[in-house]
Write a protein that holds these residues in place. Structure first.
Motif, PDB file in Angstrom:
ATOM      1  N   ILE A 134       0.838  -1.194   0.000  1.00 51.14           N
ATOM      2  CA  ILE A 134       0.000   0.000   0.000  1.00 51.14           C
ATOM      3  C   ILE A 134       0.876   1.249   0.000  1.00 51.14           C
ATOM      4  CG2 ILE A 134      -1.952   1.132   1.127  1.00 51.14           C
ATOM      5  CD1 ILE A 134      -2.571  -1.769   0.556  1.00 51.14           C
ATOM      6  N   SER A 165       0.616  -5.085   3.153  1.00 47.44           N
ATOM      7  CA  SER A 165      -0.810  -5.123   3.499  1.00 47.44           C
ATOM      8  C   SER A 165      -1.205  -6.327   4.340  1.00 47.44           C
ATOM      9  CB  SER A 165      -1.644  -5.144   2.215  1.00 47.44           C
ATOM     10  OG  SER A 165      -1.503  -6.400   1.551  1.00 47.44           O
ATOM     11  N   TRP A 207      -6.700   1.130   2.419  1.00 46.35           N
ATOM     12  CA  TRP A 207      -6.572   0.000   3.339  1.00 46.35           C
ATOM     13  C   TRP A 207      -6.367   0.553   4.737  1.00 46.35           C
ATOM     14  CZ3 TRP A 207      -1.980  -0.685   6.077  1.00 46.35           C
ATOM     15  CH2 TRP A 207      -1.743  -1.934   6.668  1.00 46.35           C
TER      16      TRP A 207
END
Length: 228
Positions: A134, A165, A207
């Motif tokens: 990310i 992630s 996220w």
């Protein structure tokens, strides 16, 4: 060889969640009206894997009860918590010999399916692992400097930049050479880094790692959830 099994890491104590995990395992903490592990399973079910395995240690019966009736196998680590690497190796009899997806169960996603993206980019001829990463600006509530740098060929090196992630495709052969019973998958990644076979893929959405109590509100705000 295409990955067809998923390992869900659900054995941790969740100590950073404080009182929220005093009597409940972290994967069962509710975020946006459903348990964290159910957010992970939404991603998993979309790819229809052959087998899903969850490892258990802290308050395991609660997770077994929550997942009852679903086609999920359990790898019991009641006697010793094995960390990510040891936990994955202990679950291999259930997962099989093919490359596997591994997934943490403490994150919420906004964007395309994480496992689909990895599946579409997986190339076992070049890769021993493909990590979904990310950009820091899209890692909601994450305060660190990042874990990896990505070169023009998609290979990873360690350094401040992208945030891992918690989702990847991984070949498991190298686990047999690690002597420890309990160990992090970082040890296996180090082998792959040395051989230039650790790859990364950048996630195009947002996220949120729900690793602390404040992360619950951050995740709910990220996906536009409103309590009623």
């Amino acid at each position: 060889m295409r990955p067809d099994s998923v390992m869900l890491f659900a054995a941790g104590f969740g100590t950073r969640m404080g009182e929220l995990t005093a009597n409940r395992p972290k994967p069962l903490i509710p975020v946006a009206g459903k348990a964290l592990i159910d957010h992970a399973l939404e991603q998993v079910q979309a790819i229809q894997p052959r087998r899903v395995v969850a490892n258990l240690h802290y308050l395991p019966d609660q997770i077994r009860t929550h997942l009852a009736g679903q086609d999920i196998a359990f790898s019991d680590e009641s006697n010793q918590i094995l960390e990510t690497g040891g936990g994955l190796r202990a679950a291999l009899p259930l997962l099989g010999d093919a490359p596997v997806f591994t997934m943490n169960t403490d994150a919420v996603w906004q964007g395309p399916n994480a496992l689909h993206l990895l599946q579409d980019s997986w190339n076992p001829d070049r890769m021993d692992a493909l990590l979904l990463c990310i950009p820091r600006e899209n890692a909601v509530g994450h305060a660190g400097q990042g874990d990896f740098l990505l070169d023009g060929q998609g290979r990873l090196t360690r350094g401040p930049g992208l945030v891992y992630s918690g989702v990847q495709i991984l070949k498991t052969d190298g686990l047999a050479s690690i002597a420890d019973d309990a160990f992090s998958l970082n040890l296996l990644w180090n082998q792959m880094l040395a051989q230039g076979r650790l790859y990364g893929l950048t996630y195009p959405g947002k996220w949120c790692d729900v690793g602390h109590p404040e992360g619950i509100a951050l995740a709910e705000n990220m996906i536009g959830y409103r309590h009623v």
